[in-house]
Enzyme design. Structure first.
Site, mmCIF file in Angstrom:
data_model
loop_
_atom_site.group_PDB
_atom_site.id
_atom_site.type_symbol
_atom_site.label_atom_id
_atom_site.label_comp_id
_atom_site.label_asym_id
_atom_site.label_seq_id
_atom_site.Cartn_x
_atom_site.Cartn_y
_atom_site.Cartn_z
ATOM 1 N N ASP A 1 -1.983 6.543 6.507
ATOM 2 C CA ASP A 1 -2.991 5.605 6.013
ATOM 3 C C ASP A 1 -3.316 4.675 7.173
ATOM 4 O OD1 ASP A 1 -4.421 3.520 4.891
ATOM 5 O OD2 ASP A 1 -2.995 3.118 3.271
ATOM 6 N N LYS B 1 -12.451 -2.366 6.278
ATOM 7 C CA LYS B 1 -11.736 -3.219 7.226
ATOM 8 C C LYS B 1 -12.317 -3.088 8.633
ATOM 9 C CE LYS B 1 -8.526 -3.366 3.815
ATOM 10 N NZ LYS B 1 -7.869 -2.447 2.878
ATOM 11 N N TRP C 1 0.828 -1.209 0.000
ATOM 12 C CA TRP C 1 0.000 0.000 0.000
ATOM 13 C C TRP C 1 0.861 1.256 0.000
ATOM 14 C CZ3 TRP C 1 -4.222 -1.310 -1.953
ATOM 15 C CH2 TRP C 1 -4.864 -2.499 -1.594
#
Ligand SMILES: *Cc1c(COP(=O)(O)O)cnc(C)c1O
Length: 360
Positions: free
Chosen positions: A172, A196, A102
């Site tokens: 993030d 999530k 990511w």
């Protein structure tokens, strides 16, 4: 109805109480005679829903008044472009730490708009640790400093935030939001996709300090400007109304659980059950260095590919699903987000013990 223990990394398990509440309200919300999905986003009824969601999130995360909370679309991945487009606006450069796929995607995207300085990386060891950061390598002229707080694929997390001085820290936290306490004031911007820890896919939460608004690059598409969304209360266009409603139900659930600190304690206990077993097992092995272990995503391996496959198949039969690890790590990964009950982790460990006894 049979519910499995779903260890998916995302979209992932949601609290049963929340699913049932949404089910109850699905066809008609309150006395409106319509589903939340059918409401105008500009109606009074919907306004209450989004305002309550924002207020609850602010309370849960202790978000100060000089930060805006935005409900956006495009997933976490759109933030990889929005962040440089909006924030790389003074010296056209930024510092990034590369801790996995990511971060890598974020780096690639930012490189399209300016100069990216990768201050540290853990790629040499398949991202199995958080690299030690040396302040001398930070660029004091960087427009921001970017980290991925919890690395969903590799199962690492920051336990200490870098001190970036006046350079805004951008984080993030897609896979760790509301799972542990964070000090918002340490950040210029934080973001998280919902699927999530917050609800169904479709909404991305951005928490941004107000002084960072309003200097996007000239060619930035209107929809990718934070200030446009901030000025319009996330209603510049139709927001993902149902996903926001659902995230709001999750926020209420988190409050009922005692808030973020209480959930953090539960999450630490849950993770410990699994890590303690991994540390004592002669067959199963964790893949991450101890000090950087995630509370949310726990990768582990067996000695052979055959055993990995056998374990995943047998686990599935017993109601433990989505345990297959990411292809770049192999083996297994148990994602144990807020909604995974302690009993799910305990049952998994019991099953792992049994598997070990049978496959020595
Ligand atoms: C899942 C994830 C993303 C990407 O989210 P999308 O909503 O699929 O774009 C980004 N960062 C992290 C840490 C993630 O776990």
């Amino acid at each position: 109805m049979k519910r499995v223990y779903n260890f998916s990394a995302g979209p992932s398990m949601l609290p049963l109480e929340v699913l049932e509440k949404a089910q109850k309200e699905f066809v008609s919300y309150g006395d409106t005679g319509m589903s939340v999905m059918e409401m105008s986003h500009r109606s009074k009824d919907y306004e209450k829903i989004i305002n309550k969601a924002e207020a609850d999130l602010r309370e849960l995360m202790e978000i100060p008044d000089n930060y805006k909370v935005l409900f956006l679309q495009g997933g976490g991945s759109t933030q990889f472009a929005m962040i440089p487009l909006n924030l790389m606006n003074k010296n056209n450069k930024a510092d990034y730490v590369n801790t996995g796929q990511w971060s890598k995607k974020a780096i690639e995207e930012a490189s399209r708009y300016g100069k990216v300085n990768v201050v540290a990386s853990s790629e040499d060891k398949t991202f199995s640790y958080i690299p030690k950061l040396d302040k001398n390598t930070f660029d004091p002229e960087a427009d921001y400093f970017y980290i991925t707080l919890n690395n969903t694929i590799y199962g690492t997390r920051y336990t200490e935030l870098p001190d970036t001085g006046n350079v805004p820290l951008v984080g993030d936290m897609s896979s760790s939001i509301l799972s542990e306490k964070v000090d918002i004031t340490k950040f210029g911007l934080l973001f998280a996709g919902a699927q999530k820890n917050l609800g169904p896919a479709g909404v991305t939460i951005v928490i941004i300090r107000e002084d960072l608004l309003g200097n996007a690059m000239d060619f930035t598409p209107t929809m990718l400007k934070y200030d446009i969304h901030a000025k319009n209360g996330s209603m510049y266009n139709t927001p993902p109304t149902y996903a926001i409603y659902f995230a709001g139900l999750v926020f209420e659930w988190v409050k009922e659980q005692g808030g973020v600190a209480a959930l953090q304690k539960k999450n630490e206990e849950k993770a410990k059950i699994l890590y303690d077993f991994l540390d004592s097992s002669e067959l199963f092995k964790g893949t991450v260095v101890k000090e950087d272990r995630s509370l949310m995503n726990i990768p582990f391996v067996l000695p052979t590919e055959e055993l990995n496959a056998k374990f995943i198949a047998e686990a599935k039969e017993r109601g433990f699903v989505n345990l297959k690890g990411h292809r770049t790590v192999g083996g297994m990964r148990a994602s144990i987000y807020n909604a995974m009950p302690r009993e799910g982790v305990e049952a998994l460990v019991e099953f792992m013990k049994e598997f070990e006894a049978n496959n020595r």
